[in-house]
Each structure stands twice: as C-alpha cells, then as structure tokens.
Design a protein around this motif. Structure first.
Motif, PDB file in Angstrom:
ATOM      1  N   ALA A   9       0.682  -1.533  -0.433  1.00  0.00           N
ATOM      2  CA  ALA A   9       0.305  -0.220   0.097  1.00  0.00           C
ATOM      3  C   ALA A   9       1.183   1.177   0.112  1.00  0.00           C
ATOM      4  O   ALA A   9       0.065   2.226   0.424  1.00  0.00           O
ATOM      5  CB  ALA A   9      -1.351  -0.238   1.097  1.00  0.00           C
ATOM      6  N   HIS A  10       1.760   1.109  -0.292  1.00  0.00           N
ATOM      7  CA  HIS A  10       3.012   2.332  -0.459  1.00  0.00           C
ATOM      8  C   HIS A  10       3.373   2.206  -1.899  1.00  0.00           C
ATOM      9  O   HIS A  10       3.645   1.382  -2.128  1.00  0.00           O
ATOM     10  CB  HIS A  10       3.846   1.916   0.991  1.00  0.00           C
ATOM     11  CG  HIS A  10       5.094   3.261   1.079  1.00  0.00           C
ATOM     12  ND1 HIS A  10       4.472   4.560   1.382  1.00  0.00           N
ATOM     13  CD2 HIS A  10       6.641   3.390   0.687  1.00  0.00           C
ATOM     14  CE1 HIS A  10       5.472   5.116   1.355  1.00  0.00           C
ATOM     15  NE2 HIS A  10       6.799   4.840   0.334  1.00  0.00           N
ATOM     16  N   ALA A  11       4.093   3.663  -2.065  1.00  0.00           N
ATOM     17  CA  ALA A  11       4.550   3.770  -3.496  1.00  0.00           C
ATOM     18  C   ALA A  11       5.439   4.923  -3.122  1.00  0.00           C
ATOM     19  O   ALA A  11       4.810   6.530  -2.293  1.00  0.00           O
ATOM     20  CB  ALA A  11       3.307   4.096  -4.655  1.00  0.00           C
ATOM     21  N   TRP A  12       6.743   5.208  -4.019  1.00  0.00           N
ATOM     22  CA  TRP A  12       7.231   6.277  -4.200  1.00  0.00           C
ATOM     23  C   TRP A  12       7.840   6.842  -5.174  1.00  0.00           C
ATOM     24  O   TRP A  12       7.813   5.344  -6.206  1.00  0.00           O
ATOM     25  CB  TRP A  12       8.498   5.811  -3.041  1.00  0.00           C
ATOM     26  CG  TRP A  12       9.608   4.845  -2.594  1.00  0.00           C
ATOM     27  CD1 TRP A  12      10.829   4.880  -3.313  1.00  0.00           C
ATOM     28  CD2 TRP A  12       9.147   3.367  -2.685  1.00  0.00           C
ATOM     29  NE1 TRP A  12      11.326   3.897  -3.570  1.00  0.00           N
ATOM     30  CE2 TRP A  12      10.456   3.225  -2.570  1.00  0.00           C
ATOM     31  CE3 TRP A  12       7.643   2.939  -2.271  1.00  0.00           C
ATOM     32  CZ2 TRP A  12       9.812   1.265  -3.134  1.00  0.00           C
ATOM     33  CZ3 TRP A  12       7.871   1.928  -1.919  1.00  0.00           C
ATOM     34  CH2 TRP A  12       9.359   0.563  -1.988  1.00  0.00           C
ATOM     35  N   PHE A  13       8.357   8.388  -5.615  1.00  0.00           N
ATOM     36  CA  PHE A  13       8.914   8.238  -7.359  1.00  0.00           C
ATOM     37  C   PHE A  13       9.218   9.578  -7.292  1.00  0.00           C
ATOM     38  O   PHE A  13       9.191  10.297  -6.657  1.00  0.00           O
ATOM     39  CB  PHE A  13       7.037   7.697  -8.290  1.00  0.00           C
ATOM     40  CG  PHE A  13       5.556   9.068  -8.150  1.00  0.00           C
ATOM     41  CD1 PHE A  13       6.060   9.956  -8.922  1.00  0.00           C
ATOM     42  CD2 PHE A  13       5.072   8.998  -6.873  1.00  0.00           C
ATOM     43  CE1 PHE A  13       4.535  10.617  -8.082  1.00  0.00           C
ATOM     44  CE2 PHE A  13       3.857   9.836  -6.810  1.00  0.00           C
ATOM     45  CZ  PHE A  13       4.360  10.689  -7.220  1.00  0.00           C
ATOM     46  N   ARG A  14       9.595   9.275  -8.673  1.00  0.00           N
ATOM     47  CA  ARG A  14      10.187  10.955  -8.653  1.00  0.00           C
ATOM     48  C   ARG A  14       9.400  10.812 -10.105  1.00  0.00           C
ATOM     49  O   ARG A  14       9.562  10.094 -10.414  1.00  0.00           O
ATOM     50  CB  ARG A  14      11.798  10.485  -8.906  1.00  0.00           C
ATOM     51  CG  ARG A  14      12.458   9.727  -9.833  1.00  0.00           C
ATOM     52  CD  ARG A  14      14.092   9.635  -9.570  1.00  0.00           C
ATOM     53  NE  ARG A  14      14.327  10.831 -10.033  1.00  0.00           N
ATOM     54  CZ  ARG A  14      15.543  10.900 -10.041  1.00  0.00           C
ATOM     55  NH1 ARG A  14      16.924   9.990  -9.379  1.00  0.00           N
ATOM     56  NH2 ARG A  14      16.149  12.780 -11.427  1.00  0.00           N
ATOM     57  N   TRP A  15      10.165  12.266 -10.972  1.00  0.00           N
ATOM     58  CA  TRP A  15       9.530  12.936 -12.013  1.00  0.00           C
ATOM     59  C   TRP A  15       9.998  13.483 -12.995  1.00  0.00           C
ATOM     60  O   TRP A  15      10.791  14.006 -12.327  1.00  0.00           O
ATOM     61  CB  TRP A  15       7.814  12.619 -12.172  1.00  0.00           C
ATOM     62  CG  TRP A  15       6.848  13.780 -11.825  1.00  0.00           C
ATOM     63  CD1 TRP A  15       6.792  15.204 -13.164  1.00  0.00           C
ATOM     64  CD2 TRP A  15       7.102  14.359 -10.513  1.00  0.00           C
ATOM     65  NE1 TRP A  15       6.386  16.551 -12.129  1.00  0.00           N
ATOM     66  CE2 TRP A  15       6.083  15.839 -11.416  1.00  0.00           C
ATOM     67  CE3 TRP A  15       7.665  14.289  -9.281  1.00  0.00           C
ATOM     68  CZ2 TRP A  15       6.956  16.653 -10.198  1.00  0.00           C
ATOM     69  CZ3 TRP A  15       7.548  15.147  -9.039  1.00  0.00           C
ATOM     70  CH2 TRP A  15       7.028  16.617  -8.576  1.00  0.00           C
ATOM     71  N   SER A  16       9.530  14.068 -14.285  1.00  0.00           N
ATOM     72  CA  SER A  16       9.640  15.006 -14.557  1.00  0.00           C
ATOM     73  C   SER A  16       8.836  15.169 -15.967  1.00  0.00           C
ATOM     74  O   SER A  16       8.397  14.349 -16.053  1.00  0.00           O
ATOM     75  CB  SER A  16      11.822  14.472 -15.768  1.00  0.00           C
ATOM     76  OG  SER A  16      12.017  14.789 -16.210  1.00  0.00           O
ATOM     77  N   ASP A  17       9.115  16.488 -16.270  1.00  0.00           N
ATOM     78  CA  ASP A  17       8.305  17.187 -17.533  1.00  0.00           C
ATOM     79  C   ASP A  17       8.946  16.887 -18.435  1.00  0.00           C
ATOM     80  O   ASP A  17       8.889  16.442 -20.307  1.00  0.00           O
ATOM     81  CB  ASP A  17       7.747  18.019 -17.196  1.00  0.00           C
ATOM     82  CG  ASP A  17       6.622  18.856 -16.109  1.00  0.00           C
ATOM     83  OD1 ASP A  17       5.796  17.416 -15.699  1.00  0.00           O
ATOM     84  OD2 ASP A  17       6.173  19.490 -15.384  1.00  0.00           O
ATOM     85  N   GLU A  18       9.950  16.566 -18.724  1.00  0.00           N
ATOM     86  CA  GLU A  18      11.086  16.344 -19.923  1.00  0.00           C
ATOM     87  C   GLU A  18      11.820  15.129 -19.404  1.00  0.00           C
ATOM     88  O   GLU A  18      11.999  14.008 -18.427  1.00  0.00           O
ATOM     89  CB  GLU A  18      12.247  17.037 -19.394  1.00  0.00           C
ATOM     90  CG  GLU A  18      12.495  18.899 -19.848  1.00  0.00           C
ATOM     91  CD  GLU A  18      11.542  18.663 -21.188  1.00  0.00           C
ATOM     92  OE1 GLU A  18      11.718  18.276 -22.560  1.00  0.00           O
ATOM     93  OE2 GLU A  18      10.417  19.803 -21.130  1.00  0.00           O
ATOM     94  N   PRO A  19      12.085  14.186 -20.600  1.00  0.00           N
ATOM     95  CA  PRO A  19      12.636  12.885 -20.497  1.00  0.00           C
ATOM     96  C   PRO A  19      14.186  13.061 -19.441  1.00  0.00           C
ATOM     97  O   PRO A  19      14.429  13.573 -20.062  1.00  0.00           O
ATOM     98  CB  PRO A  19      13.136  13.053 -22.179  1.00  0.00           C
ATOM     99  CG  PRO A  19      12.368  13.473 -22.738  1.00  0.00           C
ATOM    100  CD  PRO A  19      12.020  14.712 -22.207  1.00  0.00           C
ATOM    101  N   PHE A  20      14.203  12.001 -18.548  1.00  0.00           N
ATOM    102  CA  PHE A  20      14.966  11.869 -18.357  1.00  0.00           C
ATOM    103  C   PHE A  20      16.937  11.759 -18.609  1.00  0.00           C
ATOM    104  O   PHE A  20      16.458  10.970 -20.049  1.00  0.00           O
ATOM    105  CB  PHE A  20      15.660  10.330 -17.032  1.00  0.00           C
ATOM    106  CG  PHE A  20      14.064  10.792 -16.597  1.00  0.00           C
ATOM    107  CD1 PHE A  20      13.826  11.752 -15.615  1.00  0.00           C
ATOM    108  CD2 PHE A  20      13.321   8.999 -15.869  1.00  0.00           C
ATOM    109  CE1 PHE A  20      13.126  11.374 -14.692  1.00  0.00           C
ATOM    110  CE2 PHE A  20      12.819   9.015 -14.520  1.00  0.00           C
ATOM    111  CZ  PHE A  20      12.339  10.463 -14.026  1.00  0.00           C
ATOM    112  N   ASP A  21      17.688  12.271 -17.936  1.00  0.00           N
ATOM    113  CA  ASP A  21      19.440  12.211 -19.586  1.00  0.00           C
ATOM    114  C   ASP A  21      20.014  10.930 -18.976  1.00  0.00           C
ATOM    115  O   ASP A  21      19.800  10.166 -18.231  1.00  0.00           O
ATOM    116  CB  ASP A  21      20.109  13.259 -18.521  1.00  0.00           C
ATOM    117  CG  ASP A  21      21.454  14.074 -19.193  1.00  0.00           C
ATOM    118  OD1 ASP A  21      20.949  12.931 -20.295  1.00  0.00           O
ATOM    119  OD2 ASP A  21      22.509  14.203 -18.798  1.00  0.00           O
ATOM    120  N   GLU A  22      20.196  10.454 -20.506  1.00  0.00           N
ATOM    121  CA  GLU A  22      20.995   8.948 -20.320  1.00  0.00           C
ATOM    122  C   GLU A  22      21.958   9.415 -19.590  1.00  0.00           C
ATOM    123  O   GLU A  22      22.590   8.589 -19.890  1.00  0.00           O
ATOM    124  CB  GLU A  22      20.947   8.754 -21.809  1.00  0.00           C
ATOM    125  CG  GLU A  22      18.941   8.458 -21.867  1.00  0.00           C
ATOM    126  CD  GLU A  22      18.195   7.535 -21.053  1.00  0.00           C
ATOM    127  OE1 GLU A  22      19.005   6.277 -20.767  1.00  0.00           O
ATOM    128  OE2 GLU A  22      17.114   7.018 -21.234  1.00  0.00           O
TER     129      GLU A  22
END
Length: 106
Positions: free
Chosen positions: A92-105
C-alpha cells in the motif's frame, strides 16, 4: 512543498491501475499511500520484480525490467501526464520521481 494530499494516477492507456495519495515530499521523491484499482493485479508482478532486483543490487537487470513499466504505463500528475517517471510500489505504499522532460540518459 504543496504536494500533500495530491492524487496521482497510474494508467495503462485509458485504464486506471491505481492512485497515489501523496503523504511526503522529499525532493526529488514523492511518496504516499497506493490505492490499487482491480486492474493493478495484472502489472503488480512487474513492480515486485523491479523491487527484488533493486534489493539484490542487480542494476542492469533492473533497468531492463523497469523498461516494461516505463513503456506500457503512464503516471498522471494532478496537472496531467508526466514525460518520464521512476515509480516503485510495495503493497500500500508508492514512491516515485518524475520529470516533465525525459530523463537524461548520460
């Protein structure tokens, strides 16, 4: 930071897989209570596998495994879909990061 109580949605095309009610913001990560929809059961093994690979420190295998999630699912912020995200779900737990732009490869 203004995220507490926000509801983010995990989608597969138009199908709701679950919602994340934000309880904590620790930049760049957000975390909270995960409320699965009935369809989440179909993709739950994907998340279980990625967590097991992380715990085993098998990072190359993790990357390949996580691609399935990134390519098939969408994370939707209250303001709309995000370009890229890294999401973990455990019970019942979630954690995340996000970006409005694609992540730098790089």
């Amino acid at each position: 930071m203004g995220f507490d109580g926000d509801v983010w949605r995990l989608m597969r095309q138009e199908e709701l897989l679950g919602e994340i009610v934000i309880e904590e913001a620790d930049f760049p990560w957000l975390s909270g209570r995960f409320v699965p929809a009935p369809a989440f059961g179909e993709v739950k093994p994907w998340f279980d596998e990625t967590l097991a690979l992380l715990e085993a420190e098998e990072y190359e295998r993790f990357d390949a495994s996580y691609d399935r999630i990134a390519n098939a699912l969408t994370l939707v912020a209250p303001s709309g879909p995000v370009a890229e995200f890294l999401l973990h779900v455990s019970e019942a737990h979630a954690w995340f990061r996000w970006s409005d732009e694609p992540f730098d490869e790089a």
